[in-house]
Each structure stands twice: as structure tokens, then as C-alpha cells.
Motif scaffolding. Sequence first.
Motif, PDB file in Angstrom:
ATOM      1  N   ALA A 101       0.825  -1.352  -0.041  1.00 45.74           N
ATOM      2  CA  ALA A 101      -0.008   0.073  -0.071  1.00 45.74           C
ATOM      3  C   ALA A 101       0.909   1.293  -0.119  1.00 45.74           C
ATOM      4  O   ALA A 101       0.326   2.264  -0.503  1.00 45.74           O
ATOM      5  N   ALA A 102       2.134   1.257   0.422  1.00 45.88           N
ATOM      6  CA  ALA A 102       3.038   2.191   0.536  1.00 45.88           C
ATOM      7  C   ALA A 102       3.616   2.620  -0.841  1.00 45.88           C
ATOM      8  O   ALA A 102       3.987   3.832  -0.888  1.00 45.88           O
ATOM      9  N   TYR A 103       3.464   1.946  -1.819  1.00 40.93           N
ATOM     10  CA  TYR A 103       3.720   2.114  -3.140  1.00 40.93           C
ATOM     11  C   TYR A 103       2.850   2.901  -4.094  1.00 40.93           C
ATOM     12  O   TYR A 103       1.619   2.175  -4.273  1.00 40.93           O
ATOM     13  N   LYS A 104       2.858   4.078  -4.354  1.00 43.01           N
ATOM     14  CA  LYS A 104       1.784   4.618  -4.867  1.00 43.01           C
ATOM     15  C   LYS A 104       1.489   4.100  -6.535  1.00 43.01           C
ATOM     16  O   LYS A 104       0.557   4.337  -7.044  1.00 43.01           O
ATOM     17  N   GLU A 105       2.486   3.545  -6.881  1.00 44.69           N
ATOM     18  CA  GLU A 105       2.568   2.589  -8.344  1.00 44.69           C
ATOM     19  C   GLU A 105       1.505   1.760  -8.346  1.00 44.69           C
ATOM     20  O   GLU A 105       0.914   1.074  -9.391  1.00 44.69           O
ATOM     21  N   ILE A 106       1.130   1.311  -7.017  1.00 43.45           N
ATOM     22  CA  ILE A 106       0.324   0.033  -7.106  1.00 43.45           C
ATOM     23  C   ILE A 106      -1.210   0.198  -6.548  1.00 43.45           C
ATOM     24  O   ILE A 106      -1.298   0.931  -5.279  1.00 43.45           O
ATOM     25  N   TYR A 107      -2.145  -0.079  -7.037  1.00 39.69           N
ATOM     26  CA  TYR A 107      -3.505   0.042  -6.508  1.00 39.69           C
ATOM     27  C   TYR A 107      -3.396  -1.005  -5.521  1.00 39.69           C
ATOM     28  O   TYR A 107      -3.187  -2.170  -5.828  1.00 39.69           O
ATOM     29  N   ALA A 108      -3.842  -0.902  -4.248  1.00 39.18           N
ATOM     30  CA  ALA A 108      -3.820  -1.902  -3.125  1.00 39.18           C
ATOM     31  C   ALA A 108      -5.166  -1.718  -2.593  1.00 39.18           C
ATOM     32  O   ALA A 108      -5.571  -0.637  -1.840  1.00 39.18           O
ATOM     33  N   GLU A 109      -5.743  -2.830  -1.981  1.00 37.51           N
ATOM     34  CA  GLU A 109      -7.001  -2.827  -1.349  1.00 37.51           C
ATOM     35  C   GLU A 109      -7.212  -3.831  -0.119  1.00 37.51           C
ATOM     36  O   GLU A 109      -6.686  -5.062  -0.641  1.00 37.51           O
ATOM     37  N   TRP A 110      -7.803  -3.752   0.800  1.00 41.68           N
ATOM     38  CA  TRP A 110      -8.341  -4.864   1.735  1.00 41.68           C
ATOM     39  C   TRP A 110      -9.735  -5.257   1.083  1.00 41.68           C
ATOM     40  O   TRP A 110     -10.690  -4.262   0.962  1.00 41.68           O
ATOM     41  N   ALA A 111      -9.885  -6.291   0.877  1.00 40.32           N
ATOM     42  CA  ALA A 111     -11.179  -7.020   0.153  1.00 40.32           C
ATOM     43  C   ALA A 111     -11.860  -7.444   1.467  1.00 40.32           C
ATOM     44  O   ALA A 111     -11.018  -7.642   2.658  1.00 40.32           O
ATOM     45  N   PRO A 112     -13.015  -7.669   1.531  1.00 39.71           N
ATOM     46  CA  PRO A 112     -13.901  -8.296   2.849  1.00 39.71           C
ATOM     47  C   PRO A 112     -13.394  -9.802   3.062  1.00 39.71           C
ATOM     48  O   PRO A 112     -13.590  -9.900   4.059  1.00 39.71           O
ATOM     49  N   ASN A 113     -13.105 -10.336   2.050  1.00 39.51           N
ATOM     50  CA  ASN A 113     -12.323 -11.811   2.350  1.00 39.51           C
ATOM     51  C   ASN A 113     -11.640 -12.038   1.152  1.00 39.51           C
ATOM     52  O   ASN A 113     -11.424 -11.655   0.284  1.00 39.51           O
ATOM     53  N   GLU A 114     -11.024 -13.207   1.405  1.00 38.96           N
ATOM     54  CA  GLU A 114      -9.966 -13.728   0.501  1.00 38.96           C
ATOM     55  C   GLU A 114     -10.590 -14.364  -0.712  1.00 38.96           C
ATOM     56  O   GLU A 114      -9.908 -14.163  -1.871  1.00 38.96           O
ATOM     57  N   LYS A 115     -11.799 -14.753  -0.826  1.00 43.03           N
ATOM     58  CA  LYS A 115     -12.466 -15.002  -2.073  1.00 43.03           C
ATOM     59  C   LYS A 115     -12.558 -13.850  -3.030  1.00 43.03           C
ATOM     60  O   LYS A 115     -12.099 -13.730  -4.162  1.00 43.03           O
ATOM     61  N   VAL A 116     -13.125 -12.720  -2.409  1.00 43.58           N
ATOM     62  CA  VAL A 116     -13.119 -11.411  -3.178  1.00 43.58           C
ATOM     63  C   VAL A 116     -11.729 -11.198  -3.449  1.00 43.58           C
ATOM     64  O   VAL A 116     -11.715 -10.649  -4.821  1.00 43.58           O
ATOM     65  N   ALA A 117     -10.855 -11.003  -2.633  1.00 39.72           N
ATOM     66  CA  ALA A 117      -9.384 -10.361  -3.044  1.00 39.72           C
ATOM     67  C   ALA A 117      -9.020 -11.201  -3.986  1.00 39.72           C
ATOM     68  O   ALA A 117      -8.488 -10.661  -5.275  1.00 39.72           O
ATOM     69  N   THR A 118      -9.007 -12.373  -4.075  1.00 38.76           N
ATOM     70  CA  THR A 118      -8.670 -13.402  -5.158  1.00 38.76           C
ATOM     71  C   THR A 118      -9.401 -13.036  -6.549  1.00 38.76           C
ATOM     72  O   THR A 118      -8.607 -12.954  -7.595  1.00 38.76           O
ATOM     73  N   GLU A 119     -10.598 -13.159  -6.417  1.00 42.01           N
ATOM     74  CA  GLU A 119     -11.352 -12.462  -7.859  1.00 42.01           C
ATOM     75  C   GLU A 119     -11.209 -11.300  -8.257  1.00 42.01           C
ATOM     76  O   GLU A 119     -10.990 -11.014  -9.526  1.00 42.01           O
ATOM     77  N   VAL A 120     -10.717 -10.293  -7.346  1.00 41.42           N
ATOM     78  CA  VAL A 120     -10.269  -9.057  -7.783  1.00 41.42           C
ATOM     79  C   VAL A 120      -9.124  -8.972  -8.504  1.00 41.42           C
ATOM     80  O   VAL A 120      -9.104  -8.603  -9.770  1.00 41.42           O
ATOM     81  N   VAL A 121      -8.356  -9.773  -8.095  1.00 38.33           N
ATOM     82  CA  VAL A 121      -6.919  -9.873  -8.897  1.00 38.33           C
ATOM     83  C   VAL A 121      -7.051 -10.690 -10.129  1.00 38.33           C
ATOM     84  O   VAL A 121      -6.308 -10.737 -11.143  1.00 38.33           O
ATOM     85  N   CYS A 122      -8.054 -11.714  -9.965  1.00 39.78           N
ATOM     86  CA  CYS A 122      -8.311 -12.675 -11.224  1.00 39.78           C
ATOM     87  C   CYS A 122      -8.678 -11.646 -12.593  1.00 39.78           C
ATOM     88  O   CYS A 122      -8.220 -11.728 -13.407  1.00 39.78           O
ATOM     89  N   GLY A 123      -9.811 -10.791 -12.097  1.00 37.64           N
ATOM     90  CA  GLY A 123     -10.333  -9.714 -13.005  1.00 37.64           C
ATOM     91  C   GLY A 123      -9.145  -8.981 -13.468  1.00 37.64           C
ATOM     92  O   GLY A 123      -9.272  -8.467 -14.867  1.00 37.64           O
ATOM     93  N   ALA A 124      -8.171  -8.554 -12.495  1.00 42.02           N
ATOM     94  CA  ALA A 124      -7.144  -7.400 -12.856  1.00 42.02           C
ATOM     95  C   ALA A 124      -6.201  -8.036 -13.827  1.00 42.02           C
ATOM     96  O   ALA A 124      -5.738  -7.426 -14.930  1.00 42.02           O
ATOM     97  N   ALA A 125      -5.864  -9.416 -13.603  1.00 42.66           N
ATOM     98  CA  ALA A 125      -5.036 -10.111 -14.367  1.00 42.66           C
ATOM     99  C   ALA A 125      -5.346 -10.273 -15.628  1.00 42.66           C
ATOM    100  O   ALA A 125      -4.825 -10.104 -16.793  1.00 42.66           O
ATOM    101  N   ILE A 126      -6.694 -10.612 -15.979  1.00 39.75           N
ATOM    102  CA  ILE A 126      -7.393 -10.744 -17.286  1.00 39.75           C
ATOM    103  C   ILE A 126      -7.487  -9.510 -18.044  1.00 39.75           C
ATOM    104  O   ILE A 126      -7.248  -9.418 -19.123  1.00 39.75           O
TER     105      ILE A 126
END
Lengths: 192, 590
Positions: free
Chosen positions: B39-64
Motif C-alpha cells: 500500500a505504501a507504493y503509489k504505483e500499485i492500486y492496493a485494497e483490503w477486500a472483505p474476504n480472501e475469495k473477493v480479494a482473489t477474484e479482484v486480482v483474477c479480474g485485474a490479471a485478465i
Amino acid sequence: MVKSILFVGVGGQGIILASKILTQGLIKFGYDVKMSEVHGMAQRGGSVTTQVRYGEKVYSPLIGDGEADVIVAFEKIEAVRYLKYLKEGGSLVVNDYEIYSLPILIGAEQYPENIIEKLQESVPKTKALKAAEIAEGLGNIKAQNVVMLGSLIKALGLENMDWDSVIKENVPEKFYSLNVKALKAGIGTWDI
Amino acid sequence: MKKIMSGNEAIARGAYEAGCTVAAAYPGTPSTEILENIAAYKEIYAEWAPNEKVATEVVCGAAIAGARSLCAMKHVGMNVAADPIFTIAYEGINGGLVIVTADDPGMHSSQNEQDNRLYAPHAKIAMVEPSDSQECKDFVKYAYEISEKFDTAVLFRTTTRVSHSKSIVELGERVEVGVKPYVKNPKKYIMTPANSKVKHPEVEERLEKLQGYSNNCPLNRIEWGDKKIGIITSGISYQYAKEVFGDNASYLKIGFSYPLPDKMIIKFAKAVDKVYIIEENDPYIENYVKTLGIQCIGKEFIPTCDELNPDIIRKALLKEEPKKSYELDVKAPSRPPMLCPGCPHRPVFYAISKLSKLKKNVIITGDIGCYTLGDEPPLNAMDTVICMGAGISAAIGFEKAAKMGNRDDKIFGFVGDSTFFHSGITGLIDAVYNNSPIVMCILDNRTTAMTGHQDNPGTGRTLKGEPAPIISIESIVRAVGIKDENIRIVDPYKLDETEAAIKDAYNANEPFVIIAKQPCALLKEVQKRRANMKCKIDLEKCKECKACMRTGCPAISFKEGHVIIDQSMCNGCGLCYQVCKFNAIEKVGE
Ligand SMILES: Cc1ncc(C[n+]2csc(CCOP(=O)(O)OP(=O)(O)O)c2C)c(N)n1
């Protein structure tokens, strides 16, 4: 030669900061260092440890039984709990300070008596100090961790290094002079 | 430049240097600091997701969508996230995708000791395993290359001693890779049965290619020493093995650990007299080596349970006893973790503990967070703890079973605010939908306390420290359909109010919710605000009945014949003041 230092105490006593300052100093003075700490559950008033190992090349971050050159105990019964890690001939720096755990508070267990005397009888190189009182005398009981650090640094024979600059780089500016005094006071505890 | 970093800081640095642009996580020891540092790197969007499934789906979408992405979780978090992981394995990626699992051998802060290396073959994705901070950083960069070269997500597996040990790291510069263009490709990104049928054989082919890579990649290396003993090892176990055997053995050091390098293993085993497998927890490498027909020594000597260390290896393989130390005829009293002085969870558990002494049919299904400590004496206010969310869902099952067994158990389920957002909401919906007359107690201390005070959807702040909408627990509870008359919002510092709510809840025969609202006593702003608020004992009035000590507050003790309150620990929460029948406790500083 790799040296091993085990910090033990109770969550909230500032042992992570003390071991961090030590680690930063050791790196500055050219050693390879590994430090291991545990976060989470233990920090809610539980027993906590951090381990620092330094030398030319360090592999394991963990200290085994009978391997610590120095144990720095921020609380008396923690010294007892982790004593088996102390090397034969190693030094024990122990804070003459009591924190009751829940089983003691509710009367399920007893806080043992005369611990310092017993430790001194068993371990020849024991340095007992009242770090909390010393820190309070300097104006802030929270600096007891740096008093303990000073005493450790003397036990390691590293007191002639430039610790002032290490402190400067690792604590907020407004606590700099307090911590420098606390470190000196800790180093001085071996002269008494 | 050289810097001392924990494994977690180094993973964050690796993501930064590799040009990662999107990261998400739900906190969990020992993984939490990865996202906190990213989170300290301004070049990276970073978030707390409500749970790990959501976090993983967020980055699956981002990777696609084309971003180099990363998610991080503790080992049990991967169970929650398993669903998207097993299918993104089929789809592959566009921008590189790294999934970090931080396992906790020894269970320093966990409810089980699962070995997540087994997920890699199960999900059929590549896996890397660093053994110190430098490797944490370097392996993230390799992981992105592997991910993009082989079109796969990469599982990045650490353990507590890798994540939370600090060692020296050589820093590099960030390489800007940008976000790749996205090109529509339904056959790749829409996993209907028809498309998946095509994909599955491709996944199997990919594994063969990855195995070829494993045999030739720089992450797997042989260090020749004495050839009488050959050690195959990975992760932190490599460091322990080196500590014990030094140059008196040869090593096959595995950094790319799925698929394992079959040819390299065969070559190594042929060159040494005896093969030892040194690994923590499950026989992951050992079982594979045995399928290659190679005799080896592993789990018959190295324990499966608990954390490994050099002493255990010395004893197991060299029959050396641990070194001698000093002995003392004093036993150290135990020091388990406990609820802090002034913890807003305490009064709620005090009240329910009191009720359960009067009403024997009270059952308490607990959950994971600081409030798990309500199970400790003297409160002893808990019957079960399973996993996040089960505080509510298991209450439903307990109630249904009790009814089937003609028992009149009254179930109180507990969750924290972060746990409520994580997986408590679905349980709440079940309780309403299937009309389960349980009591759901949501302990809203406005933070994710146990893991070190992370923000969550209810705190009004994001991981980046920016203001965010506050998601109201109360509105969710109402929206799901809990009736107004079955909702109590209490200040847990007010014991009367809390006890009244618990009594009403006990008597209700419909789904009931109690929300206890009071911020965690360790939050900086709370500590500042309450700095001068204290409770004091008037020794003249005190009858030493010790009722105040039955709250389990660590600030209260009985020393030299008197009950005293340690003023440096007390935050004036007033629970002891409210339970004292003799007016012997006064509140000051308000
Ligand atoms: C699936 C899963 N993810 C993460 C964790 C780690 N974890 C344990 S407790 C906790 C936070 C609980 O926060 P909250 O519910 O607000 O309770 P508090 O600690 O504040 O009382 C987390 C994230 C876990 N045990 N399981």
C-alpha cells in the motif's frame, strides 16, 4: 562464529523495537543478520520472543536449546520459561520486573518467589537490573526496552560502536535524547 | 542498496520492482504485512477486500484485464479463496498473477496447521517457495515471468519463519510493464463446460511444460558438498538443513516446487549415497520422490506436526541431543494471551457468562478474532470455534440439531465486525431465511484487531488511508430482515444496557441481533481520548470480595492483601466499577 540473542518478554513491552535497533546496528557494523519475530495472537498479553543471530553468514533464524549467547528477559518469569535456550557460559540480562499473567491474577497459579536470587545462583553471568525504575528516572517508563538493550550491548562487548546514530535512524526524533540516555544507563548497569 | 527486510516486506518490494499494478488481500497472520507494505507504493492500486475469495477474484479480474496482480492470504484464507483459484487455473491470465499463501507451521496464530503446498497439484498451478527475504523479493519477479510465459497463476508459498524473519535484501529498480491490452477471448475467459472441456487438456499439457522448466530453472539448484548425504529441501527447511549439515552434505534446494524437477531429483539421488528429505509438516516432496522409485529418509524421522527447527533435525537424523543449559527448580507459570484491559469485548462476555451460570441451556458458538479470548477463564464463555463465519452459521446448525433432539438450547453466536463482513453476512441471511431463533452478537470494535488493526468496510477508511463510505452493520441487519424489535444496539461499556439486551435476546423466539459498539481500546485515538480515564479502588470501602476480579481484567490484581488496579493499564472502561456492590471503585478523569 554466529552469535545468538534471544529476547523474551510480554506482549507490549517493546521487545520488537529493542531487537530492531540491535539488528539495524549489527547491519551497520557489517554483520550478516537474521531476526525472527512472531506477530498475532501472542501480542495480546502473551509470552513473546524475538531471536537475533549475527555473524559472517547466518542460515537459520531460529536459536536452538543451549545456543543463545545472551538471553534478554524483560520480565522475570519469562527468563525462567526460556532459560533452556541459554548456552553454558552464556549471559542472562534480566529485568527485575513482574507482570502477572491471567492464571496468576485469578489465583489459579502462583507467581514464584525469589526468582532473581535463584537465577543468580544457577547462572554465573546473570545481570539483574531494574530497567523500569531506571527508565522512569529518565522520565518515561516506556524507555525500559532501550535500557535493557544497553545492558545487552555491554554483554556483547559492542558498547564502543556508534549506537547514537542507530537510535537516531530508528526512533522518532522527539524520543531520541531519551533513548540515548536510556541506552547509556543500560550500558552502565554492568559497572555497579 | 541493501536493506534489512522481513519476508513480507520483501514480497511487497518484489511486486513493486516487477511492475505489479493491482493487489488485494484480506488480513491474516502471517501474511498481513504484505499488503500493508504494498500500500505504501503509489504505483500499485492496493485494497483490503472483505474476504480472501473477493480479494482473489479482484486480482483474477485485474490479471485478465492485463495488470500484473497479486493477492495474499494466510493458509486458511486459501480455503475461502479456493473456488476462483481452481478455475483461473483453467483460464490462465493476461497480466501475470501471483497468489501468496503464508502458512503457519506451529500455529503461532492459527486454528490449524494445513500445508498449502498440496494446493498447487490440486489446482494444477505452478508454485514457488522462497527461503529468505532476498528470495522473497527475487522469486516474485520470477513468478511473474513464469506466470506470463506459461499462462498460469503462480502460487507463492511462504511460512511464518520466512514471512516474519528479517534478513538483508539487495534492492532493485521498478520495471514499468504497464497494463497489457485486453482482447476479448470467450473461449479462454468464459468457463462453460464446453470451453472447460477444451481447457482441461491444455492445463495438463501446461504442467508438462512447467515440469521441463522446473528441471532447468535457476530456482532449483544443486549445491555439491560431501556426497555421502544428499538433502532435498525447500523453504525455511533449507536454512535449517544448512545450519545442521553445513558442507557435510549435498543439497538439492528447491525453489520452484510444483511441478517438482523429476530429472534433477533422479540425477541428484544417483550421485549421493543416501537421500534425506527435510521438510516441515506434510511429506509433499517425499511422496513425490518415492513415486520416482527413489529410496529416501523423511517423515519416519522428521515429525509431521508442529514447526521444524535445527534441533529437531539434529535429533532426528544425527541422533544428537540438544545442547545443555542451566536448570532451575522453578516452574514458570503459564502466560496465555488474554483480552486487554479496557477491551470492549469483555463486558459482553461477562454478561453472557453470568447468564450461562443461571441458565444452563445457553450455548455460545464463537469465532476467530480477539473475541475468541472470551473462551478463557474466568469468563469461559464459549463452546465452539471453527473458522471465520461459523460463529453465526454453526449456531444455526446447533439450534436445529437441539430441536431435533428435543433440547431447548439457546444459542448465542459471536462474530467481530471484520468477521461479519468476511463471512458473517451469509450466516445472518441463512438464519433469517430458515427462521432460526438464534442470537447473533456482532462485536463492532471498529477495526480488525487481532491481526494488528486493519481497516475494514465498516471503519470509513481504505488500506491506502483514504476516506471510504462506512458500511453500516445495522443497515445490513435490517435489510436482511431482522425485525426492529429483535435488534439491540448497545454500548458494551454500559453493563446494564448490555445485560438487558442479552436477557431480551434469551427470551426471544425469532432471529435476534445484538450489535455491541465501542472501539478497540488499543486504537491510538481511543488511547489518547481515554488517557486520563481510570478506575480506582477506595481501600477503606473495599471488602475484598474480589467481584471485580471475576471480570478477568488484567489491570486488577490482589497484592499484599489488597485488591489494586494498575493505573498504567486501566483505561477507565468502568466494568469493575459497575460490578462492585460496595461502591468501592471510583471513576476518575471523565
Ligand atoms: C479465513 C481466515 N482469514 C483470516 C484469518 C485471520 N484472522 C483471524 S482473526 C481476524 C480478524 C478478526 O477481526 P474482527 O472480527 O473484527 O475481531 P477483533 O479481532 O477485532 O475482535 C482475522 C483476519 C482467519 N483466521 N481465517
